[in-house]
Design an enzyme around this catalytic site. Structure first.
Site, short mmCIF file in Angstrom:
data_model
loop_
_atom_site.label_atom_id
_atom_site.label_comp_id
_atom_site.label_asym_id
_atom_site.label_seq_id
_atom_site.Cartn_x
_atom_site.Cartn_y
_atom_site.Cartn_z
N CYS A 1 -1.39 3.04 -22.15
CA CYS A 1 -2.39 2.87 -21.09
C CYS A 1 -3.77 3.00 -21.69
O CYS A 1 -4.03 3.88 -22.52
CB CYS A 1 -2.18 3.93 -20.00
SG CYS A 1 -3.42 3.89 -18.69
N ASP B 1 0.86 -1.18 0.00
CA ASP B 1 0.00 0.00 0.00
C ASP B 1 0.89 1.22 0.00
O ASP B 1 2.03 1.18 0.48
CB ASP B 1 -0.90 0.04 1.24
CG ASP B 1 -0.15 0.58 2.46
OD1 ASP B 1 -0.30 1.78 2.77
OD2 ASP B 1 0.61 -0.19 3.09
#
Length: 390
Positions: free
Chosen positions: A318, A280
């Protein structure tokens, strides 16, 4: 060399489970899946940070659309506002924030040390003043477990002290041993429920003997997963990798391994190489709010004037809505005009990039080509942004 391997706990099929299954391994890099009471997630996994019950600038359904399967919340922030008891009355954090999948909650220890005012630490826990309104609170292992239970956390983190860097050996030892005593109290206070989990946190600074002692203490207590804490707090990159080389082999192979607060894409690749499963970091969301976009050629600053008339996408490799539908010129305009849509688009793109990276890592491990994927990806990041328009 890829070696299939599946290790798991066994529970009746009719009951929810918390179970880690390792499906493949390429070197030390592991491909796995974690089953929980609130659904499963694939590893290696990156958890977007939803500190106060929201991934900043994104709707939960848009976070899920990037491929994220688990998010992170924070005990310290949620206990102060809106309050854990209120969240419980409103159906728990998952219902409150409209997130259908698993949620991991940090114990609050790091934020108490970094954000709270006038804190006092004893063997019992930490008494502190809120950074919001100055109100006084106490956070102990037992209270942290109770708060995370009220939130309905799928994965609860043991209460610990994050050892600062730098710290002497004696300072790191005292801090780590306090965290181990708190870990035992966290284990005793945790309410075991099918499909839920409590993770212990390895501490010890940058000292090998202390990391060994901490890992052994946690394994002796017994947890559903094991986190590596106290890294990415200012130590040199090489020291972080050295600690990972040392620590991950000490942790049980049939439990998930979580490196807390990391990090940059290159850090994630190097950590997966060393056997870490979960990550994270606020970096993709915070960077999105400060005009930074992650691409397969490194980080791009959309505030720079070179983008003002550039109709190319942020990253032509992307497929996210930001890259499919908007130009660098428009993103630059939004940032310079302080329009909220700019941080929203960049944040969503950055989370997508991180999830695409994790999907690429998982596919590479499954195919036994982790090292080739890592080398190609790191080489791409090192290239730097595409040349500006003439």
């Amino acid at each position: 060399m890829m070696t299939p391997n599946s290790t798991s706990d066994t529970t009746p099929d009719s009951a929810p489970v918390f179970r880690y299954t390792r499906h493949a391994q390429d070197g030390q890099a592991r491909l796995g899946r974690v089953e929980t009471a609130h659904g499963a997630f694939d590893t290696p996994a990156f958890m977007p940070v939803g500190t106060a019950g929201t991934v900043k600038a994104m709707r939960p359904e848009d976070v899920a659309a990037t491929g994220a399967q688990i998010v992170l919340g924070n005990t310290y922030h949620l206990m102060l506002r809106p309050g854990a008891e209120r969240v419980a009355r409103l159906g728990g954090l998952r219902r409150f924030m409209n997130w259908p999948g698993p949620i991991l909650t940090d114990s609050g220890g790091f934020q108490v040390m970094s954000l709270a005012k006038l804190r006092t630490m004893t063997e019992e826990g930490v008494t502190f003043q809120s950074h919001i309104d100055g109100s006084r609170h106490q956070l102990t292992p037992e209270r942290s477990m109770a708060i995370q239970n009220l939130l309905g956390s799928t994965i609860t983190m043991a209460f610990d002290e994050c050892t600062p860097y730098p710290a002497t050996h004696d300072e790191a030892a005292q801090s780590m041993r306090l965290s181990m005593r708190w870990a035992a109290r966290s284990r005793a206070a945790f309410e075991d429920r099918p499909g839920y989990a409590l993770f212990g946190i390895v501490q010890g600074g940058v000292y090998e003997d202390l990391r060994q002692e901490s890992a052994e203490a946690l394994v002796d207590i017994g947890f559903e997963g094991y986190a590596i804490g106290g890294l990415a707090v200012g130590e040199p990159h090489e020291e972080m990798l050295r600690m990972l080389d040392l620590t991950t082999p000490m942790l049980p192979e049939n439990r998930p391994r979580y490196l807390m607060g990391v990090g940059r894409p290159i850090d994630i690749i190097e950590s997966v190489r060393r056997g870490v499963d979960m990550f994270d970091c606020v970096m993709p969301t915070r960077s999105g709010r400060t005009a930074q976009g992650f691409t397969w050629r490194g980080t791009v600053n959309l505030r720079n004037a070179r983008h003002a008339e550039d109709l190319r996408p942020l990253d032509d490799a992307c497929g996210c809505p930001c890259c499919r539908q908007y130009s660098r010129a428009y993103l630059h305009h939004l940032i310079r005009a302080n329009e909220i849509l700019g941080p929203m688009l960049l944040t969503a793109h950055n989370i997508q990039h991180y999830q695409d990276l994790m999907a690429g890592l998982r596919a590479a491990i499954a195919d036994g080509r982790f090292e080739a994927f890592a080398a190609d990806t790191l080489a791409g990041y090192a290239l730097g942004d595409i040349p500006p328009l003439a």
